[in-house]
Design an enzyme around this catalytic site. Sequence first.
Site, PDB file in Angstrom:
ATOM      1  N   CYS A 136       0.834  -1.207   0.000  1.00  0.00           N
ATOM      2  CA  CYS A 136       0.000   0.000   0.000  1.00  0.00           C
ATOM      3  C   CYS A 136       0.868   1.257   0.000  1.00  0.00           C
ATOM      4  CB  CYS A 136      -0.920   0.002   1.219  1.00  0.00           C
ATOM      5  SG  CYS A 136      -2.037   1.432   1.281  1.00  0.00           S
ATOM      6  N   CYS A 139      -0.468   4.122   2.036  1.00  0.00           N
ATOM      7  CA  CYS A 139      -0.299   3.929   3.481  1.00  0.00           C
ATOM      8  C   CYS A 139       1.132   4.229   3.924  1.00  0.00           C
ATOM      9  CB  CYS A 139      -0.636   2.486   3.868  1.00  0.00           C
ATOM     10  SG  CYS A 139      -2.230   1.879   3.332  1.00  0.00           S
ATOM     11  N   ASP A 140       2.094   3.765   3.140  1.00  0.00           N
ATOM     12  CA  ASP A 140       3.478   3.735   3.599  1.00  0.00           C
ATOM     13  C   ASP A 140       4.463   4.576   2.793  1.00  0.00           C
ATOM     14  OD1 ASP A 140       2.690   1.898   5.565  1.00  0.00           O
ATOM     15  OD2 ASP A 140       2.940   0.219   4.191  1.00  0.00           O
TER      16      ASP A 140
END
Length: 313
Positions: A136, A139-140
């Site tokens: 992701c 997300c990261d």
Amino acid sequence: MSETKKTKVLIIGSGPAGYTAAVYSSRAMLEPVLVQGLQPGGQLTITTEVENWPGETEIQGPDLMVKMEAHAKAMGAEVLTDYITSLDLSKRPFTAYGDSGTTYEADAIILATGAQARWLGLPSEEKFKGFGVSACATCDGFFYRGREVVVIGGGNTAVEEALFLTNFASKVTLIHRRDSLRSEKILQDRLFKNPKIEVMWDTTVEEVVGTEAPLGVTGVRAKNVKTGEESIVPCDGFFVAIGHAPASELVKDQLKLHSGGYVWVEPGTTHTSIEGVFAAGDLTDHTYRQAVTSAGMGCMAALDAERWLAEQD
């Protein structure tokens, strides 16, 4: 010992969608039962730092899910450690069968079983998950400012992730096993024009390499499928973008699906193709796949279920 448990609302799944649905349906005095499934807490339990959850500047993924479970229980939801092996949606009350031997009967069901990122299946990939290996970018990606990263895949997801990562990374290498991409042409055009992105064609990733103490990624061992030549591609982060698989096995033959297995819902609602069955989160959302949007859909599902049940009464 087998037993039959009856409830107005059965929630299947325990990620942000499931727990939020439990909070809202508890507040509506529906006394919901939530069955956690094989991975209590969902995908966030394999995420380390979460920096995009409103109200938390930074929180560990597992810690956030512990708090959400505690919130659901505090509101009155019954949270059970069990796994639904089969589901009968042909008549009401709906019937779910748990791996524990428990049979659940429910007037309404909220499906929140989520979706899992598809992985390569490499032992080294598993080893570094959460320590440089991610599925992701949104997300990261923030953690790789000024660093080099590798993305593997050739579809829309891979190209979108690569483009997104250029907002942070100094260099993005996209590795694809074929000599052309499957993504939309407009995305390919943006990719090829971006000076930060390099594409490695006809290449697979054989291994993720890194350090032991502390655990961290330093590169990937890549192999050209035509020549057999291997090389190490240096990187600090490795993003697997070969698609997602919605966890719709329970209902694939009973509910209308879309986009390769995601549960269809009536636009603007969480109503599925069967009255009284609602779906929320990554199980139905192939576009956003964020914890906060899943939680929002969990709220919608609980409100939709409450209204639907009131109409039946």
